[in-house]
Design a protein around this motif. Structure first.
Motif, short mmCIF file in Angstrom:
data_model
loop_
_atom_site.label_atom_id
_atom_site.label_comp_id
_atom_site.label_asym_id
_atom_site.label_seq_id
_atom_site.Cartn_x
_atom_site.Cartn_y
_atom_site.Cartn_z
N MET A 118 0.84 -1.20 0.00
CA MET A 118 0.00 0.00 0.00
C MET A 118 0.87 1.25 0.00
SD MET A 118 -2.84 1.19 2.84
CE MET A 118 -3.88 -0.22 2.55
N ASP A 119 0.52 2.24 -0.80
CA ASP A 119 1.26 3.50 -0.86
C ASP A 119 1.09 4.25 0.45
OD1 ASP A 119 2.47 5.83 -1.49
OD2 ASP A 119 1.00 6.49 -2.97
N ASN A 120 2.20 4.70 1.01
CA ASN A 120 2.16 5.39 2.29
C ASN A 120 1.23 6.58 2.29
OD1 ASN A 120 4.00 3.57 3.15
ND2 ASN A 120 5.74 4.97 3.22
N GLN A 138 4.71 14.99 10.79
CA GLN A 138 5.67 14.61 9.74
C GLN A 138 5.54 13.16 9.30
OE1 GLN A 138 9.61 15.65 11.18
NE2 GLN A 138 8.86 17.56 12.07
N LEU A 139 4.72 12.38 10.01
CA LEU A 139 4.60 10.95 9.72
C LEU A 139 3.70 10.66 8.52
CD1 LEU A 139 4.14 9.52 13.34
CD2 LEU A 139 6.24 9.51 11.99
N LYS A 140 3.93 9.50 7.92
CA LYS A 140 3.01 8.95 6.92
C LYS A 140 2.41 7.68 7.52
CE LYS A 140 5.30 10.82 2.82
NZ LYS A 140 5.96 10.50 1.52
N PHE A 141 1.20 7.34 7.09
CA PHE A 141 0.46 6.27 7.75
C PHE A 141 0.11 5.14 6.79
CE2 PHE A 141 -0.28 10.31 9.84
CZ PHE A 141 0.10 10.00 11.14
N LEU A 173 -2.64 7.17 17.01
CA LEU A 173 -2.35 7.56 15.63
C LEU A 173 -0.93 7.17 15.23
CD1 LEU A 173 -3.42 9.03 13.09
CD2 LEU A 173 -2.44 11.13 14.02
N VAL A 174 0.02 7.38 16.14
CA VAL A 174 1.41 7.02 15.87
C VAL A 174 1.56 5.53 15.61
CG1 VAL A 174 3.73 6.92 16.89
CG2 VAL A 174 2.37 9.00 17.11
N LYS A 175 0.74 4.71 16.26
CA LYS A 175 0.76 3.26 16.04
C LYS A 175 0.47 2.90 14.57
CE LYS A 175 -0.75 1.57 20.59
NZ LYS A 175 -1.87 0.89 21.28
N ASN A 176 -0.24 3.78 13.88
CA ASN A 176 -0.62 3.52 12.49
C ASN A 176 0.40 4.03 11.48
OD1 ASN A 176 -3.54 2.39 12.41
ND2 ASN A 176 -3.64 4.04 13.91
#
Length: 320
Positions: free
Chosen positions: A1-3, A162-165, A180-183
């Motif tokens: 899956m694309d980030n 700054q994260l991508k999920f 959210l960070v877990k994802n």
């Protein structure tokens, strides 16, 4: 899956509420109305009565404003989700809710710490209270209690932005930063470490202030007569009850976020997760409205005045 493809998240806790969601919608809607009405009434009484334009009541008013802020960050979104079939929230709204709820929680504890300091000054230095708690100092304390958590959490939250999920499931009724960070596509352990440090900065200074304030209050009360002791401690009761209530709710949320509580029933976990934003928001205006004599007197004066004006208005309209 694309980030970059994950832009919506599923709030999985709503699936547990599927069978009773219309009942829960009604309950949450009533709770929201109760919170708004109670807190606006308290703010209105304090604003209208010049006698209540004192530091203690200014902080009480600010606490009520924060209750409205926090409940509005949670309950309208919850009501919207209960009418949804997919229980999905977009990334932008999720980010916004995280910021609002975390800053509400942080501001609440800061204001309670400041209110503890106010009680310390009032009881330990009664003759110098108004010179110590001047208008300028009260203003600075209010600004500090607001800006300190807003800026501190924004610094930490900038790392999450700054994260991508790659995952899209959040096991709660609302978005929180830890979930959210877990994802995220990367593990990002530094964010969790910074989060723990942040909790220390948002808890330890406030706890020290509250602890210091009440140690000094108890020390001074030992030298007073029993009647004076009772009178002094009576003014602390609403604050102590609010503090205990909010601490319980916060502990529930921190424990759920950081530890495995899968052995606890889903319904209990849901109640524990919303406690910090709902129960204090209902309880605090009642505690300060009915538990503080001066506010209680002015509230009933305002209530009975409005009640006595209704028949007069009816007579005027009938005569017209």
């Amino acid at each position: 899956m694309d980030n970059a493809s994950v832009t919506t998240f599923t709030l999985a806790a709503y699936a547990v509420m599927e069978n009773y969601k219309y009942v829960q919608f009604t309950v949450f809607l009533l709770l929201y109305f109760i919170i708004i009405i109670l807190n606006i009434q308290l703010i209105s009484v304090i604003y209208r009565q010049k006698e209540l334009h004192q530091p203690m009541y200014v902080f009480t008013c600010f606490l009520s404003m924060n209750e409205i802020y926090g409940s509005t960050a949670l309950l309208p979104a919850t009501l919207g989700m209960l009418t949804s079939e997919t229980y999905e929230i977009t990334l932008k709204w999720c980010m916004a809710q995280i910021y609002f709820l975390h800053t509400y929680a942080s501001i609440e504890f800061c204001v309670l710490a400041v209110m503890g300091y106010d009680r310390y000054v009032a009881i330990c230095y009664p003759l110098h209270y108004h010179s110590i708690m001047s208008v300028s100092k009260v203003s600075r304390l209010v600004v500090l209690a607001c800006l300190y958590p807003l800026i501190l959490f924004a610094t930490h939250f900038s790392l999450t932005l700054q994260l991508k999920f790659c995952e899209r499931v959040i096991q709660k009724l609302y978005c929180v930063n830890f979930e959210l960070v877990k994802n995220s596509c990367s593990k990002a352990p530094h964010i969790n470490i910074v989060g723990l440090v942040l909790i220390m900065f948002l808890i330890v200074p406030q706890l020290l202030m509250i602890f210091f304030s009440y140690v000094q209050i108890l020390r001074v009360c030992q030298r007073l007569s029993k009647e004076s002791q009772a009178k002094a401690l009576k003014t602390c009761i609403p604050h102590l009850l609010s503090l205990a209530n909010y601490t319980i709710g916060s502990c529930f949320e921190i424990i759920q976020s950081r530890f495995d509580v899968s052995h606890i029933a889903h319904e209990a976990r849901i109640f524990m997760s919303i406690y910090f934003a709902i129960i204090p928001s209902v309880a605090n205006p009642v505690l300060y409205g009915l538990g503080t004599q001066l506010i209680r007197v002015h509230f009933f004066k305002l209530y009975f005045r409005c009640k006595s004006l209704r028949p007069k208005r009816r007579k005027t309209l009938a005569a017209a």
